[in-house]
Enzyme design. Sequence first.
Site, PDB file in Angstrom:
ATOM      1  N   SER A 109     -20.475  18.528   3.790  1.00 11.27           N
ATOM      2  CA  SER A 109     -20.102  19.432   4.878  1.00 11.27           C
ATOM      3  C   SER A 109     -19.149  18.726   5.823  1.00 11.27           C
ATOM      4  O   SER A 109     -19.173  17.494   5.957  1.00 11.27           O
ATOM      5  CB  SER A 109     -21.353  19.877   5.654  1.00 11.27           C
ATOM      6  OG  SER A 109     -21.004  20.570   6.831  1.00 11.27           O
ATOM      7  N   TYR A 127     -28.124  17.041   9.956  1.00 14.89           N
ATOM      8  CA  TYR A 127     -27.374  17.654   8.854  1.00 14.89           C
ATOM      9  C   TYR A 127     -26.138  16.821   8.504  1.00 14.89           C
ATOM     10  O   TYR A 127     -25.861  16.550   7.331  1.00 14.89           O
ATOM     11  CB  TYR A 127     -26.983  19.065   9.277  1.00 14.89           C
ATOM     12  CG  TYR A 127     -26.251  19.880   8.250  1.00 14.89           C
ATOM     13  CD1 TYR A 127     -26.879  20.318   7.090  1.00 14.89           C
ATOM     14  CD2 TYR A 127     -24.930  20.259   8.467  1.00 14.89           C
ATOM     15  CE1 TYR A 127     -26.205  21.095   6.157  1.00 14.89           C
ATOM     16  CE2 TYR A 127     -24.254  21.045   7.543  1.00 14.89           C
ATOM     17  CZ  TYR A 127     -24.892  21.456   6.390  1.00 14.89           C
ATOM     18  OH  TYR A 127     -24.217  22.228   5.475  1.00 14.89           O
ATOM     19  N   LYS A 180     -25.378  14.913   5.008  1.00 14.98           N
ATOM     20  CA  LYS A 180     -24.233  15.335   4.210  1.00 14.98           C
ATOM     21  C   LYS A 180     -23.244  14.200   3.964  1.00 14.98           C
ATOM     22  O   LYS A 180     -22.645  14.118   2.894  1.00 14.98           O
ATOM     23  CB  LYS A 180     -23.532  16.508   4.898  1.00 14.98           C
ATOM     24  CG  LYS A 180     -24.304  17.817   4.793  1.00 14.98           C
ATOM     25  CD  LYS A 180     -24.558  18.193   3.341  1.00 14.98           C
ATOM     26  CE  LYS A 180     -25.048  19.604   3.160  1.00 14.98           C
ATOM     27  NZ  LYS A 180     -25.353  19.913   1.748  1.00 14.98           N
TER      28      LYS A 180
END
Length: 223
Positions: free
Chosen positions: A94, A107, A111
């Site tokens: 991401s 997150y 990622k």
Amino acid sequence: SIRGAGGEAVLNDESVADWDAANRMVEQAKDTFGRLDAVVNNAGILRDRIFHKMSEEEFDAVVAVHLKGCFNVSRAAAETFRNQSGGAFVHMTSTSGLVGNFGQVNYGAAKLGIAGLSRIVAMENVSKNVTSNVICPSADTRMTRSVPTPKDPDAAAQREERLRLSPADAIAPLCTFLASEDAGHVTGQIFHQRGAELSLYSQPRPILSLIHISEPTRQAEIS
């Protein structure tokens, strides 16, 4: 949906964060289809919160699904790929990890970790014709829809337009290509896909170096 479109599919509703469950997923795929050709690590959750208010549970949950889950499923398939001298890993990263995003330290960390995992898996398996690549998708999915809509009407409209131009099925052709034999020469790469826009990311490299040589060392080199 897959069966309705004429394809073949089997369901597994266990968690990729569980080592034993990930191994059962791989065995189920082999038992159902007779072989294993590709793994697409697409499982994901969000637990967004600003860093100084994020709980340990929120951090651990996201890392467990994204990074540990990616490891679990890939590791479960690795020996099968190596033994048959062929296979493809396609992982999802991401821009939260590659570039950064507010409220997503868990997150983003997971990622970016996936990008590092993929790169090393690619390096270690070149001799076995096993590829490993990463896709950074911008797509309208259930997960992205779980992010709260901005309160500002203009910002909300811009977000809606971005999502409209980023259908999830636009990611599928790239997944299909990277999982195919046609992409056997492509490995260790990071791609970004948004609708009809496809980009290749650069790999992190030093852009500037400074070396200090002490005087004793300099004298030794001269002599």
